[in-house]
Design a protein around this motif. Structure first.
Motif, PDB file in Angstrom:
ATOM      1  N   VAL A 134       0.872  -1.345  -0.008  1.00 47.61           N
ATOM      2  CA  VAL A 134      -0.056  -0.150  -0.030  1.00 47.61           C
ATOM      3  C   VAL A 134       0.980   1.101   0.005  1.00 47.61           C
ATOM      4  CG1 VAL A 134      -1.721   1.491   1.324  1.00 47.61           C
ATOM      5  CG2 VAL A 134      -1.831  -1.074   1.086  1.00 47.61           C
ATOM      6  N   HIS A 135       0.511   2.124  -0.914  1.00 45.11           N
ATOM      7  CA  HIS A 135       1.323   3.334  -0.921  1.00 45.11           C
ATOM      8  C   HIS A 135       0.413   4.384  -0.614  1.00 45.11           C
ATOM      9  CE1 HIS A 135       3.428   1.336  -4.202  1.00 45.11           C
ATOM     10  NE2 HIS A 135       4.503   1.607  -3.553  1.00 45.11           N
ATOM     11  N   VAL A 136       0.878   5.250   0.707  1.00 42.47           N
ATOM     12  CA  VAL A 136       0.087   6.111   1.155  1.00 42.47           C
ATOM     13  C   VAL A 136       0.523   7.480   0.334  1.00 42.47           C
ATOM     14  CG1 VAL A 136      -0.836   7.474   3.199  1.00 42.47           C
ATOM     15  CG2 VAL A 136      -0.223   5.053   3.129  1.00 42.47           C
ATOM     16  N   THR A 137      -0.557   7.820  -0.440  1.00 42.92           N
ATOM     17  CA  THR A 137      -0.073   9.071  -1.267  1.00 42.92           C
ATOM     18  C   THR A 137      -1.011  10.350  -0.329  1.00 42.92           C
ATOM     19  OG1 THR A 137      -1.913   8.974  -2.846  1.00 42.92           O
ATOM     20  CG2 THR A 137       0.176   7.881  -3.165  1.00 42.92           C
ATOM     21  N   SER A 138      -1.625  11.194  -1.326  1.00 43.49           N
ATOM     22  CA  SER A 138      -2.472  12.199  -0.519  1.00 43.49           C
ATOM     23  C   SER A 138      -3.343  12.889  -1.632  1.00 43.49           C
ATOM     24  CB  SER A 138      -1.384  13.371  -0.632  1.00 43.49           C
ATOM     25  OG  SER A 138      -1.843  14.709  -0.003  1.00 43.49           O
ATOM     26  N   ILE A 139      -4.346  13.355  -1.054  1.00 41.14           N
ATOM     27  CA  ILE A 139      -5.269  14.181  -2.121  1.00 41.14           C
ATOM     28  C   ILE A 139      -4.516  15.277  -2.731  1.00 41.14           C
ATOM     29  CG2 ILE A 139      -7.411  13.500  -0.916  1.00 41.14           C
ATOM     30  CD1 ILE A 139      -7.395  16.454   0.385  1.00 41.14           C
ATOM     31  N   ALA A 140      -3.459  15.789  -2.277  1.00 40.45           N
ATOM     32  CA  ALA A 140      -2.548  16.690  -3.148  1.00 40.45           C
ATOM     33  C   ALA A 140      -2.456  16.407  -4.349  1.00 40.45           C
ATOM     34  CB  ALA A 140      -1.271  16.969  -2.342  1.00 40.45           C
ATOM     35  N   ARG A 141      -2.578  15.053  -4.599  1.00 41.95           N
ATOM     36  CA  ARG A 141      -2.366  14.814  -6.238  1.00 41.95           C
ATOM     37  C   ARG A 141      -3.448  15.183  -6.966  1.00 41.95           C
ATOM     38  NH1 ARG A 141      -4.207  11.294  -9.976  1.00 41.95           N
ATOM     39  NH2 ARG A 141      -6.190  10.852  -8.443  1.00 41.95           N
ATOM     40  N   THR A 142      -4.689  15.271  -6.517  1.00 43.66           N
ATOM     41  CA  THR A 142      -5.697  15.820  -7.431  1.00 43.66           C
ATOM     42  C   THR A 142      -6.014  17.454  -6.934  1.00 43.66           C
ATOM     43  OG1 THR A 142      -7.129  15.005  -5.556  1.00 43.66           O
ATOM     44  CG2 THR A 142      -6.936  13.897  -7.587  1.00 43.66           C
ATOM     45  N   LEU A 143      -5.407  17.825  -5.682  1.00 47.31           N
ATOM     46  CA  LEU A 143      -5.610  19.233  -5.488  1.00 47.31           C
ATOM     47  C   LEU A 143      -4.250  19.574  -5.059  1.00 47.31           C
ATOM     48  CD1 LEU A 143      -8.428  19.000  -2.622  1.00 47.31           C
ATOM     49  CD2 LEU A 143      -8.781  19.669  -5.146  1.00 47.31           C
ATOM     50  N   PRO A 144      -3.172  20.210  -6.203  1.00 45.28           N
ATOM     51  CA  PRO A 144      -2.135  20.375  -5.783  1.00 45.28           C
ATOM     52  C   PRO A 144      -1.741  21.730  -5.360  1.00 45.28           C
ATOM     53  CG  PRO A 144      -2.627  20.505  -8.320  1.00 45.28           C
ATOM     54  CD  PRO A 144      -3.624  20.079  -7.547  1.00 45.28           C
ATOM     55  N   ARG A 145      -2.861  22.519  -5.186  1.00 43.96           N
ATOM     56  CA  ARG A 145      -2.502  23.719  -4.628  1.00 43.96           C
ATOM     57  C   ARG A 145      -2.951  23.911  -3.078  1.00 43.96           C
ATOM     58  NH1 ARG A 145      -5.503  28.868  -7.535  1.00 43.96           N
ATOM     59  NH2 ARG A 145      -4.408  29.817  -6.001  1.00 43.96           N
ATOM     60  N   SER A 146      -3.310  22.698  -2.449  1.00 44.98           N
ATOM     61  CA  SER A 146      -3.428  22.309  -1.285  1.00 44.98           C
ATOM     62  C   SER A 146      -2.314  22.030  -0.318  1.00 44.98           C
ATOM     63  CB  SER A 146      -4.523  21.187  -1.050  1.00 44.98           C
ATOM     64  OG  SER A 146      -4.085  19.883  -1.365  1.00 44.98           O
ATOM     65  N   ALA A 147      -1.019  21.932  -1.073  1.00 46.70           N
ATOM     66  CA  ALA A 147       0.040  21.571  -0.420  1.00 46.70           C
ATOM     67  C   ALA A 147       1.391  22.099  -1.281  1.00 46.70           C
ATOM     68  CB  ALA A 147       0.457  20.050  -0.278  1.00 46.70           C
ATOM     69  N   PRO A 148       2.263  22.509  -0.671  1.00 50.58           N
ATOM     70  CA  PRO A 148       3.882  22.767  -1.302  1.00 50.58           C
ATOM     71  C   PRO A 148       3.852  21.882  -2.724  1.00 50.58           C
ATOM     72  CG  PRO A 148       4.425  22.853   0.823  1.00 50.58           C
ATOM     73  CD  PRO A 148       2.677  22.153   0.836  1.00 50.58           C
ATOM     74  N   MET A 149       4.111  22.814  -3.916  1.00 52.67           N
ATOM     75  CA  MET A 149       4.191  21.919  -5.022  1.00 52.67           C
ATOM     76  C   MET A 149       5.247  20.733  -5.253  1.00 52.67           C
ATOM     77  SD  MET A 149       2.653  22.017  -8.161  1.00 52.67           S
ATOM     78  CE  MET A 149       2.120  23.633  -8.261  1.00 52.67           C
ATOM     79  N   PRO A 150       6.318  20.933  -4.525  1.00 53.82           N
ATOM     80  CA  PRO A 150       7.130  19.583  -4.872  1.00 53.82           C
ATOM     81  C   PRO A 150       6.839  18.452  -4.136  1.00 53.82           C
ATOM     82  CG  PRO A 150       8.495  21.615  -4.058  1.00 53.82           C
ATOM     83  CD  PRO A 150       7.075  22.016  -3.912  1.00 53.82           C
ATOM     84  N   TYR A 151       5.950  18.659  -2.962  1.00 53.15           N
ATOM     85  CA  TYR A 151       5.154  17.502  -2.375  1.00 53.15           C
ATOM     86  C   TYR A 151       4.226  16.837  -2.935  1.00 53.15           C
ATOM     87  CZ  TYR A 151       2.166  15.161   1.280  1.00 53.15           C
ATOM     88  OH  TYR A 151       1.597  14.391   1.863  1.00 53.15           O
ATOM     89  N   ALA A 152       3.175  17.738  -3.597  1.00 50.33           N
ATOM     90  CA  ALA A 152       2.124  17.438  -4.479  1.00 50.33           C
ATOM     91  C   ALA A 152       2.601  16.799  -5.495  1.00 50.33           C
ATOM     92  CB  ALA A 152       1.264  18.761  -4.844  1.00 50.33           C
ATOM     93  N   ALA A 153       3.540  17.311  -6.395  1.00 49.55           N
ATOM     94  CA  ALA A 153       4.070  16.536  -7.459  1.00 49.55           C
ATOM     95  C   ALA A 153       4.794  15.263  -7.322  1.00 49.55           C
ATOM     96  CB  ALA A 153       5.358  17.454  -8.169  1.00 49.55           C
ATOM     97  N   ALA A 154       5.332  15.048  -6.265  1.00 51.89           N
ATOM     98  CA  ALA A 154       6.155  13.908  -5.701  1.00 51.89           C
ATOM     99  C   ALA A 154       4.939  12.796  -5.273  1.00 51.89           C
ATOM    100  CB  ALA A 154       6.996  13.895  -4.520  1.00 51.89           C
ATOM    101  N   LYS A 155       3.879  13.262  -4.788  1.00 47.38           N
ATOM    102  CA  LYS A 155       2.728  12.364  -4.433  1.00 47.38           C
ATOM    103  C   LYS A 155       2.044  11.684  -5.876  1.00 47.38           C
ATOM    104  CE  LYS A 155       2.934  11.778  -0.105  1.00 47.38           C
ATOM    105  NZ  LYS A 155       3.279  10.397   0.520  1.00 47.38           N
ATOM    106  N   ALA A 156       1.921  12.670  -6.564  1.00 44.43           N
ATOM    107  CA  ALA A 156       1.356  12.353  -7.910  1.00 44.43           C
ATOM    108  C   ALA A 156       2.389  11.276  -8.670  1.00 44.43           C
ATOM    109  CB  ALA A 156       1.220  13.551  -8.880  1.00 44.43           C
ATOM    110  N   ALA A 157       3.646  11.493  -8.588  1.00 46.72           N
ATOM    111  CA  ALA A 157       4.449  10.550  -9.356  1.00 46.72           C
ATOM    112  C   ALA A 157       4.284   9.270  -8.619  1.00 46.72           C
ATOM    113  CB  ALA A 157       5.929  11.272  -9.166  1.00 46.72           C
ATOM    114  N   LEU A 158       4.379   9.376  -7.214  1.00 44.81           N
ATOM    115  CA  LEU A 158       4.182   8.048  -6.533  1.00 44.81           C
ATOM    116  C   LEU A 158       2.697   7.176  -6.909  1.00 44.81           C
ATOM    117  CD1 LEU A 158       4.705   6.053  -4.082  1.00 44.81           C
ATOM    118  CD2 LEU A 158       3.728   7.372  -2.709  1.00 44.81           C
TER     119      LEU A 158
END
Length: 259
Positions: A134-158
């Motif tokens: 199980v990879h725990v990612t984040s809703i920042a994947r779909t709401l990138p402005r809800s978190a710092p961009m590097p974190y959101a992008a890394a979670k989207a890549a994950l």
């Protein structure tokens, strides 16, 4: 509580506080033997239901190697891997405000750490013909402005990597799924609420409501609890989810407005 994970060998990263701590407790309660890891020994020591704690910096190759080796040495194998470790040290800002170190740190922990651990542990699962990741990612994947961009992008890549890994490992009996938590009220979030409240001149509840509003609102009207995320993950790694792989589960009280 059902002991449906009795004897299963599990690794949970970032398992000493917040969501990770709840996952460790839930898997152990279901009978799993659990190894967990964090950067440093948690205050108060290691609870009895943790079979081994490994202090390691997962943002480095050496750190992931030491965790993989300690896990296999302690458990004699692996059935479950929950990649919970992840965070951002960067403060909010426009995309161009983040420097090279911000991006490297975000990618190292939130993407490369799971990739490196999977590279060591998934072949063990494939060899035995079973396992669950199980990879725990984040809703920042779909709401990138809800978190710092590097974190959101890394979670989207994950998220993308996880989906690809699921397709590759399914024929070998290894299931790979992802969980996207929303606004979960952990100890760390409580500190954020206190800081926000001080900056706004309000109390913790006022800060909570302000953050919820910034996310576009939470239809269920409250923040989530770590135990709720842990319950979902306990289901996904169990045989009750034996035909689920490559799936994404958003657990956010309805925050994400898109289909």
């Amino acid at each position: 509580m059902s002991k449906d994970l009795m004897g299963k060998k599990a690794l949970v990263t970032g398992g000493t506080k917040g969501i990770g701590e709840a996952i460790v407790e839930r898997l152990a309660a279901a009978g799993a033997r659990v190894v967990t890891t964090a950067r440093s020994m948690p205050y108060g020591g290691i609870p009895d239901h943790v079979e081994r704690f490994v202090a390691a910096d997962l943002s480095t190759q050496a750190g992931t190697d030491s965790v993989a080796e300690a896990t296999l040495e302690t458990l004699g194998g692996i059935d479950i891997v929950v990649h919970n470790a992840g965070r951002t040290d960067a403060t909010a800002g426009v995309a161009t405000s983040f420097d090279e170190e911000d991006w490297q740190r975000a990618l190292a922990l939130n993407l490369l750490a799971p990739v490196r651990l999977d590279r060591r542990l998934v072949p063990v699962m494939s060899g035995q013909g079973s396992g669950s990741v199980v990879h725990v990612t984040s809703i920042a994947r779909t709401l990138p402005r809800s978190a710092p961009m590097p974190y959101a992008a890394a979670k989207a890549a994950l998220n993308n990597y996880s989906k690809g890994l699921a397709a590759e490992t399914a024929p070998a009996g290894v299931r790979v799924n992802r969980v996207l938590p929303g606004f979960i009220e952990t100890t760390g979030v409580e500190h954020l609420l206190d800081d926000t409240a001080a900056a706004m001149g309000t109390d913790r509840n006022g800060a909570r409501q302000a953050i919820m509003a910034a996310l576009g609102g939470i239809p269920m009207g409250r923040t989530g609890r770590p135990a709720e995320v842990a319950e979902l993950i306990a289901f996904l790694v169990s045989d009750r989810a034996s035909w689920i792989t490559g799936a994404e589960y958003v657990i956010d009280g309805g925050t994400v407005p898109t289909v």
